[in-house]
Design an enzyme around this catalytic site. Structure first.
Site, PDB file in Angstrom:
ATOM      1  N   ALA A 358       0.796  -1.236   0.000  1.00 47.77           N
ATOM      2  CA  ALA A 358       0.000   0.000   0.000  1.00 47.77           C
ATOM      3  C   ALA A 358       0.824   1.280   0.000  1.00 47.77           C
ATOM      4  O   ALA A 358       0.487   2.231  -0.705  1.00 47.77           O
ATOM      5  CB  ALA A 358      -0.940  -0.001   1.202  1.00 47.77           C
ATOM      6  N   ALA A 359       1.874   1.354   0.836  1.00 44.11           N
ATOM      7  CA  ALA A 359       2.568   2.618   1.049  1.00 44.11           C
ATOM      8  C   ALA A 359       3.304   3.069  -0.215  1.00 44.11           C
ATOM      9  O   ALA A 359       3.741   2.217  -1.008  1.00 44.11           O
ATOM     10  CB  ALA A 359       3.553   2.464   2.205  1.00 44.11           C
ATOM     11  N   LYS A 363      -3.050   5.015  -4.109  1.00 40.87           N
ATOM     12  CA  LYS A 363      -4.248   4.251  -4.482  1.00 40.87           C
ATOM     13  C   LYS A 363      -5.108   3.958  -3.256  1.00 40.87           C
ATOM     14  O   LYS A 363      -6.347   3.930  -3.344  1.00 40.87           O
ATOM     15  CB  LYS A 363      -3.843   2.955  -5.187  1.00 40.87           C
ATOM     16  CG  LYS A 363      -3.128   3.168  -6.511  1.00 40.87           C
ATOM     17  CD  LYS A 363      -2.773   1.849  -7.153  1.00 40.87           C
ATOM     18  CE  LYS A 363      -1.992   2.061  -8.445  1.00 40.87           C
ATOM     19  NZ  LYS A 363      -0.652   2.650  -8.196  1.00 40.87           N
ATOM     20  N   ASP A 381       2.022  -3.112   4.305  1.00 41.18           N
ATOM     21  CA  ASP A 381       3.305  -2.754   3.710  1.00 41.18           C
ATOM     22  C   ASP A 381       4.422  -3.143   4.660  1.00 41.18           C
ATOM     23  O   ASP A 381       4.247  -3.124   5.895  1.00 41.18           O
ATOM     24  CB  ASP A 381       3.386  -1.262   3.395  1.00 41.18           C
ATOM     25  CG  ASP A 381       4.437  -0.965   2.331  1.00 41.18           C
ATOM     26  OD1 ASP A 381       4.090  -0.952   1.136  1.00 41.18           O
ATOM     27  OD2 ASP A 381       5.614  -0.779   2.697  1.00 41.18           O
ATOM     28  N   CYS A 480       4.071  -0.724 -12.891  1.00 44.35           N
ATOM     29  CA  CYS A 480       4.361   0.467 -13.703  1.00 44.35           C
ATOM     30  C   CYS A 480       5.524   0.164 -14.644  1.00 44.35           C
ATOM     31  O   CYS A 480       6.360   1.004 -14.915  1.00 44.35           O
ATOM     32  CB  CYS A 480       4.665   1.680 -12.835  1.00 44.35           C
ATOM     33  SG  CYS A 480       5.996   1.439 -11.651  1.00 44.35           S
TER      34      CYS A 480
END
Length: 641
Positions: A358-359, A363, A381, A480
């Site tokens: 998450a971190a 998002k 995380d 990404c």
């Protein structure tokens, strides 16, 4: 997403370096030793030259007295040189320094004073914009600039022994002359003055001689550029220098996309990026509210055609920061591509969602804003410091009531915890090869060995995330990166290990299998889906975030991925531009949508029901693999019934 948050490190040319600081050259040296020799020589001597400079200048106490103001030195060049030192020697991230530097002239000048021993006049908004442009551009074009320096020095030993600060001043001057087209002799004078004041008169004389020689060569159109000749390796080295990328990246992209597309991708990576702002609906701010504030601040913008909460901007970020819009939580800087991932997961009030990596939480915060205060997001995380940033930002955005942070390694957490959810997001650590235009320094910090390690990590994280999905739930996997080994191949391998999962269509109202390709101004996102007959099983969505401008590519990703020749690519592109239909590998509909800056288009590929497997089609359309995959899924359907 895949990068690690790193606080800025103040480094002086007088400060010895830790052993880890030389890693920034590893990516360029991994593929070709001879092609990256100038870079490697410079990187190898950055640390030793720092101590050499210390001996020349003498010891300096951290509490040294402030020297008198030097109003003759260009402030943006002094700050740029120090920033580049911090990035290259201290391992700081260029994008983080830019974010921290905007609107913070006092902070920047403090670094200059501690590093160079003097202050210049204060930075104004124009200076700060120049700092951002010069630092980002100098990092992007580092390999090309170093080639020019070596060519003009005519002496490898001179380049090899060059002091770190002197090298940065030369890079800045060359970038301003060659790429920014600033008045050449003004650039020479300003950089000579900086070298004389920050180092010594002899350093200024060297800068003067090299930059004036560069000006003469540029005016006569005789820059010493490498020639595209020889075998594939030699041509890859030349392309790597001309477009300032590591050799291994050039060879890899040429292999996957072809030489022309690889060049266009490198051009895109070297361009100035755009940014998006997301209105914080969790705080009751709509896009209309955000637009009103931008109008009041006279910041030019463009409303996103794809995401209703997003606004695109090219300039004016400093005005937005100084107005407090980010600090107050009115909006957040977030790519539309990241928003599209959240949109596919489709958070709804009362949903329980698990965000696996998450971190720092971009998002997570967007998902939380769509829960309307009902439901819960478990943000997992391994980095506690980044989780603290997420918690603090969630409070500012007023969505902390629906976010629970979990400090844990996902791989151990999934097997030792009963937490499960219908919606799970795995935004996996990756190479970041799709966001090199925004992460200017990333290209120099990655190598092939990193990709191998990341592939193993992605496999492990996917396996762990799959254990958190309830039966009938959804797992979204996003990266990404544009590298197939981090995307299609990882999902293909996952499906072989987990036959209980299948690819699910993005549009649940359609019973047919299809592929959706949606491109924003930052690049296309690929969602590969395989539907049919899996009502009792879990589902997986595959995202592939790619930062390739379709306008720059000049061809559609569908035709590129399917391996069509240039003729078919150009035919497809022309039909897309005219909004007409075409039929390539069961492609039945492409709608063209025009935005101000780039081409944004939405393509739906309708496949006959399980007539072929989209994954294997994209990987080569081998009939044997298609039939094996189809038979395996049919057998599993029969067993599950």
């Amino acid at each position: 997403m895949a990068h690690t948050l790193c606080l800025g490190v103040t480094l002086s040319t007088r400060t010895p370096l830790p052993p880890s600081s030389s890693s920034s050259s590893s990516s360029s040296s991994s593929s070709s030793r001879s092609s990256s020799r100038p870079l490697k020589l410079a990187e190898r001597n950055l640390r030793s030259n720092a101590s050499d400079t210390a001996r020349r200048r003498g010891p300096v106490s951290p509490s040294h007295k402030t020297q008198k103001l030097n109003s003759e030195v260009s402030p943006h060049r002094a700050v740029s040189a120090v920033r580049l030192m911090r990035i290259e020697l201290g391992g700081a991230f260029a994008d983080l320094l830019n974010d921290r530097g905007k609107g913070s002239g006092d902070n920047e000048m403090g670094y200059v004073e501690r590093t160079l021993g003097f202050r210049t006049r204060e930075l104004d908004d124009r200076d700060l914009r120049l700092v951002t442009d010069v630092v980002g551009g100098t990092i992007r074009w580092r390999r090309f600039l170093d080639h020019l320096i070596v060519s003009l020095c005519h002496d490898q030993s001179m380049f090899r022994s060059m002091e770190p600060l002197l090298l940065q001043i030369l890079r800045i001057g060359m970038y301003e002359i060659v790429k920014l087209d600033m008045p050449p002799y003004a650039v020479v004078d300003e950089n000579v003055r900086l070298a004389k004041v920050a180092l010594r008169p002899g350093a200024g004389n060297m800068v003067n001689g090299i930059l004036r020689k560069l000006v003469r060569l540029k005016e006569s159109d005789a820059l010493p550029l490498p020639k595209l000749e020889g075998d594939d390796r030699a041509q890859a080295r030349a392309l790597a220098t001309l477009y300032s990328h590591p050799v291994w990246m050039v060879r890899r992209w040429t292999k996957y996309f072809g030489r022309e597309e690889a060049i266009k991708l490198m051009v895109w990576n070297n361009s100035e990026p755009s940014y998006s702002l997301r209105a914080n609906t969790g705080k009751g701010v709509t896009r209309a509210d955000l637009v009103k504030q931008l109008d009041m601040l006279e910041v030019p913008y463009e409303c996103s055609l794809n995401m209703e909460d997003f606004v695109r901007i090219k300039t004016g970020m400093q005005i937005i920061i100084q107005a407090g819009l980010l600090k107050e939580g009115t909006c957040a800087v977030q790519d539309e591509s990241a928003g599209l991932v959240v949109s596919l997961l489709d958070p709804q009030p009362s949903n329980c969602i698990i965000d696996c990596c998450a971190a720092p939480g971009g998002k997570t915060l967007y998902m939380a804003s769509r829960l309307s205060g009902q439901g819960m997001i478990s943000a997992i995380d391994v980095n506690s410091g980044r989780l603290r940033i997420l918690q603090e930002t969630a409070k500012v955005h007023q969505v902390d009531g629906v976010i629970t942070t979990v400090h844990a390694d996902l791989r151990g957490f999934a097997g030792n915890n009963s937490l499960r959810a219908n919606k799970v997001l795995l935004d996996a650590p990756c190479s970041g090869l799709g966001v090199l235009s925004k992460r200017a320094d990333l290209r120099w910090n990655k190598n092939l060995e990193d990709l191998e390690e990341l592939k193993e990590l992605q496999n492990e994280l996917l396996d762990a995330a799959s254990r958190l999905v309830k039966p009938g739930g959804v797992l979204v996997y996003s990266t990404c990166s544009i590298d197939p080994e981090e995307n299609e191949e990882r999902v293909t391998a996952f499906l072989l290990r987990h036959p209980e999962f299948c690819i699910d269509p993005a549009d649940n109202s359609s019973s047919s299998s299809f592929i959706v390709v949606l491109a924003t101004s930052y690049g296309p996102i690929f969602l590969m889906s395989l539907g049919g007959g899996w009502t009792r099983s879990c589902k997986i969505h595959l995202f592939k975030m790619v930062a390739i401008s379709l306008l720059e590519l000049g061809s559609t990703p569908i035709t590129a991925l399917l391996g069509n020749r240039r003729k078919k690519q150009e035919e497809a592109r022309q039909k897309v531009m005219t909004g007409s239909y075409l039929s390539i590998a069961r492609l039945t509909k492409i709608a063209y949508v025009e935005s101000v800056e780039h081409v944004a288009w939405f393509a739906s590929v309708i496949w006959s029901r399980l007539g072929s497997t989209p994954i294997t089609a994209l990987l080569g359309n081998r009939r044997k693999k298609q039939e094996e995959a189809r038979q395996k899924r049919n057998d599993h359907c029969k067993r599950s019934k």
